[in-house]
Design an enzyme around this catalytic site. Structure first.
Site, PDB file in Angstrom:
ATOM      1  N   TYR A  40       3.088   9.903  -0.480  1.00 16.44           N
ATOM      2  CA  TYR A  40       4.085   9.366   0.457  1.00 16.44           C
ATOM      3  C   TYR A  40       5.493   9.666  -0.064  1.00 16.44           C
ATOM      4  CZ  TYR A  40       0.239   6.660   2.584  1.00 16.44           C
ATOM      5  OH  TYR A  40      -0.929   6.261   3.191  1.00 16.44           O
TER       6      TYR A  40
ATOM      7  N   ASP B  29       0.825  -1.209   0.000  1.00 19.24           N
ATOM      8  CA  ASP B  29       0.000   0.000   0.000  1.00 19.24           C
ATOM      9  C   ASP B  29       0.860   1.259   0.000  1.00 19.24           C
ATOM     10  OD1 ASP B  29      -2.902   1.071   0.714  1.00 19.24           O
ATOM     11  OD2 ASP B  29      -1.457   2.223   1.888  1.00 19.24           O
TER      12      ASP B  29
ATOM     13  N   ALA C 163      -0.837   1.978  16.150  1.00 14.72           N
ATOM     14  CA  ALA C 163      -0.750   3.352  16.659  1.00 14.72           C
ATOM     15  C   ALA C 163       0.706   3.828  16.600  1.00 14.72           C
ATOM     16  CB  ALA C 163      -1.326   3.449  18.069  1.00 14.72           C
TER      17      ALA C 163
END
Ligand code: NAP
Length: 320
Positions: A53, A48, A205
């Protein structure tokens, strides 16, 4: 590595997906190639990335790293997150230009999964979906998808595409982890109802759910929290309270924090693949092992209870 179908489509994706947002930013090309090769060795088939990015470098590096293996994997990229007026949003002009740019940088003539990175309130949903359908018919995109959509936006996209006979979004990418469970009220049920695969991002996270960050201690050198004040700000006392409670449950069942964090998401029926970023091959090996752990119903309930929203939190407000 297990393969699952993406929502109600026929597209097969690996239970662990690799997030490539570190590539061309914090992680240089040599380091990124090692991570991609570790994924290929572990059976990961979902990669992905996004046009934004590393300002395009992530796509370039991923394309080169995959090389001759390109057709053996699923390459997902995204549009609409750019900053110029003609690379931001989801107009037909953006969709077409962004796709050409991504394919050029990836060094491929098609993307398997093309995500609308963000909802665009300025563009009619039909305009975006019709442009995406044209890309599918032109062979430049295999499947279309959404990201960061609300539940009603997922439903709207489904019905507009269905009525027009266009390619429907088969996946939605949303932030979901044991620390961030807000999507369970609307997005998860919408994906389940419409056969849309929910691909969780930030499942760890940013590493807080791996156990490598400890209350009162500075982040280990070289880690994401050591390098970013923004990510470091996530490590609050309240977060460490939850992490400590999750750690205790993991310990009780002989699991690691990483295993319960990835395993809990992987066990959700609506999730075909958990999207984890990595900066080292060893992380890929650990994440592949974690996604293959089958948590028992008792373990899943115990883990979920630690961060479960209070009763009624997800119920619609009632009229008095
Ligand atoms: P994440 O998976 O929660 O965290 C990844 C970070 O955790 C890695 O960079 C690494 O940090 C650390 N890590 C990973 N595996 C580890 C292990 N086994 N042990 C210890 N540390 C480990 O977050 P993410 O990578 O940012 O998100 C996943 C992917 O989702 C992204 O790469 C991107 O493709 C996608 N994404 C999409 C959106 C969207 O809007 N659609 C937004 C964000 C991300 P260190 O750098 O410290 O080694």
């Amino acid at each position: 590595m297990d393969l699952h179908t993406m929502g109600s489509s026929g597209l097969k994706v690996s239970a662990l997906g690799l997030g490539c947002n570190n590539f061309g930013g914090r992680l240089d090309e040599a380091g990124s190639v090692k991570v991609v090769h570790a994924c290929l060795d572990a059976g990961v088939t979902l990669f992905d990335t996004a046009d934004i990015y590393g300002e395009g470098r992530s796509e370039e590096i991923l394309g080169r790293a995959l090389g001759a293996r390109r057709d053996d994997v699923v390459v997902a990229t995204k549009f609409s997150g750019g900053e110029s007026p003609y690379l931001a949003g989801a107009s037909r002009k953006v969709v077409m230009a962004a796709c050409e740019g991504s394919l050029r940088r990836l060094g491929t003539d098609y993307s398997d999964l093309y995500y609308q990175h963000f909802f665009d309130p300025d563009t009619p949903v039909a305009e975006t979906l019709s442009a995406l359908d044209d890309l599918v018919r032109a062979g430049k995109v295999r499947y279309v998808a959404t990201s960061n959509f609300a539940g009603w936006q997922i439903a709207e996209a489904e019905h507009v595409a269905r009525a027009a006979g266009w390619s429907r979004p088969i996946a939605c990418q949303s932030e979901w982890s044991l620390l961030r469970r807000g999507i369970e009220s609307e997005v998860v049920p919408a994906c389940a109802a419409y056969g849309v695969g929910l691909v969780p991002y930030f499942p760890l996270a940013s590493g807080l759910l791996t156990g490598k960050y400890r209350r009162g201690e500075p982040p280990p050198p070289g880690t994401r929290l050591a390098n970013s004040a923004l990510f470091a700000s996530w490590a609050t006392t309240a977060v460490y309270d939850v992490v400590d409670s999750l750690d205790a449950v993991a310990h009780q069942y002989g699991r690691s924090l990483l295993q319960i964090s990835v395993g809990w998401l992987a066990a959700q029926p609506v999730v075909p693949s958990v999207l984890v970023g990595a900066t080292k091959p060893e992380q890929v090996v650990a994440n592949a092992e974690a996604v293959s752990v089958r948590l028992t119903a008792e373990e899943l309930a115990a883990v979920s209870d630690v961060t479960a929203p209070p009763p009624g939190a997800f119920e619609p407000a009632r009229r008095r």
